[in-house]
Design an enzyme around this catalytic site. Structure first.
Site, PDB file in Angstrom:
ATOM      1  CD  GLU A 115      -2.625   1.341   2.489  1.00 55.72           C
ATOM      2  OE1 GLU A 115      -3.303   2.460   2.804  1.00 55.72           O
ATOM      3  OE2 GLU A 115      -2.715   0.343   3.245  1.00 55.72           O
TER       4      GLU A 115
ATOM      5  CG  ASP B  74      -2.630 -17.114  12.844  1.00 57.60           C
ATOM      6  OD1 ASP B  74      -3.102 -16.600  11.643  1.00 57.60           O
ATOM      7  OD2 ASP B  74      -3.159 -17.960  13.518  1.00 57.60           O
TER       8      ASP B  74
ATOM      9  CG  HIS C  99      -6.387   8.633  -1.341  1.00 58.70           C
ATOM     10  ND1 HIS C  99      -5.790   8.854   0.075  1.00 58.70           N
ATOM     11  CD2 HIS C  99      -6.036   7.294  -1.135  1.00 58.70           C
ATOM     12  CE1 HIS C  99      -5.501   8.223   0.742  1.00 58.70           C
ATOM     13  NE2 HIS C  99      -5.661   6.859   0.396  1.00 58.70           N
TER      14      HIS C  99
ATOM     15  CE  LYS D  94      -6.108 -17.907  13.017  1.00 61.48           C
ATOM     16  NZ  LYS D  94      -5.752 -18.796  14.028  1.00 61.48           N
TER      17      LYS D  94
END
Length: 805
Positions: free
Chosen positions: A99, A308, A398, A234
């Protein structure tokens, strides 16, 4: 057209299920077998997967059916000063991301926090949960079990210890939901994230529980599972936000008004006002907690350090708050459920381990430090992003070029034989020429700053410098043909608006007056029409200009596809001093004299041809417009002096301030002088000398304009001469240029033009360089600024001006 018939579901059921080769094997042979199978079944070439830098033997426990790796770029953000419970001093964070602007934004926040005194951080708690479910025949049995299980903590601790030396059971928390009881096993897991460890430990504990219940009449469960979603593994849950899962960590900083203004380009009040609107809107949207974009930092550090990655979901929830007191901005970030580890899992892999070492978190004993570092950098990003929104920089960053239609952009595949054949046929005077091969050449030489600037925009579009070796053959007289090859460079140009937008984004990051003023004048900072201007230069038939250009094979222009291409010779080892802006000591006196003599005939050839030049160089700067833009130049100067005092000290700023203030007077004199075609970027980034005779070759003409001929001389001297150059040497070089141009004016008038051109270079080019330098380091800038200021001082002394001090 024949219809494609899909096999029926019944037929598919009868086919054998495909079997992957090399299952369970961790060898290079198994990886290659799997890659071959994948190529065969997908018909994809998969060339990028041919080689892998990861040893398959290191991957058991991390991945199955290993076929290759995805390389994600890692950038460094910081350093950030910590004064935390578990981390003190400067820390630089590796962020794995694709990004654009993420690393820069984190770095900006880190700089602001560090300059204001640093970030205070501490771990509040650490735990990991697993929640098995026990279903009973009735409510009473479920209730009795819930009361019984909390009395068995000591026995369960012993069962856990049999499985893991790192997990310590701290809490048994039964939650009865009808006939089912979910039991939250809460552990401390030291340096590991503990998700796999606690699963194994909880399974062993549940085996003991089921064995005990089997002997207790009426309490045997009718069904059991190791997990039924209460742990929130998660997933975001409000329970974990309150009770914690992983590490609960907090970071806080206090920023003074000056730092907020100077670095974050906003004010404490503007940030606080936006924050209060964000809280209310977040509540309306149902946001859990309140945060800006902490997950960006968390994900980037997770990827770099072998965490993770799926745990970003639960780890990325934060509680971000700001308040203003006595003009200072206080910011706090709590991450209630940061699931991380510094041992086990992906942290065992070599590169991930190295990045943990960068953070001082490799190996046991560093879990709390790691959590505090992540929270500190997440706070830096939250602050930077919020300030960017409050200051208007977020939208600017942007901005995209608006297009009213879909554009079939030129692709890399289009830069082949069909494009090159007609160019080479004309250039080599061989109408029947055929291009037989185009081989791209890897070239480490630098591209222009404008090309780099445009590359920050839409990556789907092909722009840049593409060296190639083109093989060809042509028919000769009597049917005899010959063949050969030509090394050339294809320069595929961006649109002017693409460069203008990216430059405006850099100005936006400066904040303050620069950010306010630059959008109004951005069309007049020199980039307008650069995509067509250079093509016009290479199309010229003027002998003096063609003598200094690289050999041109042709240009290709297709406005519909936004395609602007120049095919020119590839400058190889037969030229000297190419790309020598950072090594001016390589320029000998005879080299500098050769460059001056080389460009002088171009200046002489176009003197007095203003109307002709305007036809393909417009827009051309004017005294009226430069006067109106004076507030922008002043803002750029003050920004540069504030941000880079090592480049522009008080004396330098005062001298340039006087020049900017007097723009209306001296630009009118400049505009009245004889003008010509100037390169307008005439420095060692864009020129070289042919080694055979020291003749000049000048390329990258996109900024060419109508100006006094001394403009090119001023820039060349600023780049090549040392900062302690003497007045006599400068005078000699001025005379050399005047005589080479053949100008009838005397030395005094010529020197006056040089002096004003030098001022113009300092204002319109160097101040923009300083702006760019804040985001893209320009190694040559410090020396060029010092030399320019020395050259200005020499001219002030000659003109009898008072010292600008």
């Amino acid at each position: 057209m024949s219809e494609i018939v899909e096999p029926s579901t019944d037929l598919l059921r009868k086919l054998p299920y495909p079997s992957l080769p090399g299952r369970g094997q961790y060898t290079e042979r198994a990886r290659r077998d799997l890659l071959a199978w994948l190529r065969k079944t997908t018909s994809a070439p998969l060339r990028s997967l041919e080689q892998s830098t990861i040893d398959p033997c290191s991957l058991p426990g991390n991945v199955e059916n290993f076929v290759g790796a995805v390389e994600i770029p890692v950038g460094l953000a910081g350093p950030l000063l910590f004064t935390g419970r578990n981390v003190e001093g400067m820390v630089t964070a590796p962020l794995a991301t694709t990004e654009g602007a993420l690393v820069a934004s984190v770095a900006r926040g880190a700089k602001a926090i560090t300059l204001a005194g640093g970030v205070t951080s501490q771990v509040i708690s650490q735990c990991m949960t697993r929640a098995p479910v026990f279903e009973f025949a009735g409510l009473s049995a479920a209730g009795e079990f819930a009361r019984w299980i909390v009395t068995r903590k000591d026995e369960l601790e012993r069962r856990v210890a049999e499985v893991s030396a790192h997990s310590r059971l701290t809490l048994i928390d039964p939650v009865q939901l009808g006939r089912a009881v979910h039991v939250r096993f809460v552990y401390e897991t030291a340096d590991a994230s503990g998700q796999n460890m606690t699963t194994a430990a909880t399974w062993r504990a549940c085996q003991w529980i089921n064995d005990q219940l089997a002997t207790m009449p009426g309490l045997a469960p009718v069904w059991f599972a190791i997990e039924a979603n209460l742990s929130g593994d998660k997933k975001f849950t409000h329970l974990n936000m309150i009770s914690g899962r992983g590490t609960r960590v907090v970071a806080e900083c206090v920023l003074d008004r000056t730092t907020v203004r100077r670095v974050l380009k906003s004010t404490p009040e503007a940030v606080d006002r936006l924050y209060r609107h964000c809280v209310l809107a977040g509540q309306q949207a149902g946001m859990a907690g309140h945060d800006i974009d902490a997950a960006n930092v968390i994900a980037a550090i997770f990827v770099a350090t072998g965490q993770d990655i799926a745990s970003v979901y639960e780890s990325g929830t934060g509680l971000f708050a700001v308040d203003v007191s006595e003009g200072e901005l206080r910011a706090t970030l709590v991450l209630p459920s940061l699931v991380t580890g510094v041992v086990g899992g992906g942290t065992r892999l070599a590169r991930q381990r190295d990045y943990l070492e960068v953070l001082g978190c490799g190996g046991e004993g560093h879990a709390a430090r790691f959590a505090e570092i992540i929270c500190g950098f997440a706070l830096a990003l939250n602050l930077s992003t919020m300030a960017a929104v409050a200051g208007g920089q977020f939208a600017d960053a942007h901005e995209r070029l608006g297009r009213g239609r879909r554009v079939n952009w030129l692709s890399r595949d289009d830069l082949g034989a069909p494009l090159l054949r007609p160019m080479l046929a004309r250039a080599l005077d061989a109408p029947g020429l055929e291009v037989t091969d185009v081989a791209w050449i890897e070239d480490a030489s630098g591209s222009s700053l404008i090309t780099e600037l445009a590359a920050r925009g839409d990556r789907r579009k092909t722009t840049g410098i593409f060296p190639a070796r083109v093989a060809w053959r042509r028919d000769g007289d009597g049917g005899n043909g010959d063949h050969g090859h030509t090394d050339l460079v294809l320069k595929v140009k961006p649109l002017d608006q693409e460069v203008i937008i990216e430059a405006a984004k850099l100005a936006s990051l400066c904040g303050g007056r620069v950010a306010d003023l630059y959008p109004h004048w951005r069309e007049w900072t020199g980039f307008k029409a650069l995509h067509t201007r250079e093509l016009s230069v290479y199309r010229t038939a003027e002998p003096a200009l063609r003598a200094v250009l690289p050999r041109t094979y042709g240009v290709h222009e297709d406005a519909g596809r936004e395609a602007y291409v120049i095919a020119m010779e590839r400058l190889g080892p037969d030229v000297l001093l190419k790309d020598s802006a950072d090594t001016p000591e390589r320029w000998r006196p005879e080299d500098l004299a050769a460059a001056i003599r080389g460009i002088a005939p171009v200046h002489a050839a176009f003197l007095g041809r203003d109307d002709e030049l305007r036809a393909w160089l417009d827009p051309v700067q004017s005294a009226e417009r430069m006067t109106a833009m004076r507030e922008l130049w002043a803002a750029l100067l003050e920004h540069g002096a504030s941000e880079h005092p090592e480049l522009l000290d008080a004396a330098a700023a005062a001298r340039l301030r006087r020049i900017v203030a007097e723009i209306p007077q001296w630009w009118r004199r400049l505009e009245s002088m004889p003008r010509t075609l100037v390169h307008n970027d005439f420095n060692p980034r864009n020129i070289a000398l042919r080694s055979a005779d020291l003749s000049l070759v000048a390329y990258d003409w996109e900024l060419a304009t109508l100006h006094v001929p001394q403009r090119d001389l001023a820039e060349l001297l600023a780049f090549v001469l040392p900062p302690d150059v003497g007045a006599a040497r400068v005078a000699a070089l001025l005379d050399l240029h005047r005589e080479a141009v053949g100008k009838a004016d005397g030395p005094e008038a010529w020197r006056e033009g040089y002096r004003l051109a030098l001022w113009d270079f300092a204002v319109t080019r160097l101040l923009l360089y300083v702006m760019v330098h804040g985001q893209r380091e320009l190694p040559f800038l410090s020396r060029v600024l010092a030399t320019t200021l020395r050259l200005i001082a020499i001219e002030d002394a000659v003109a009898g001006e008072p010292d600008a001090h």
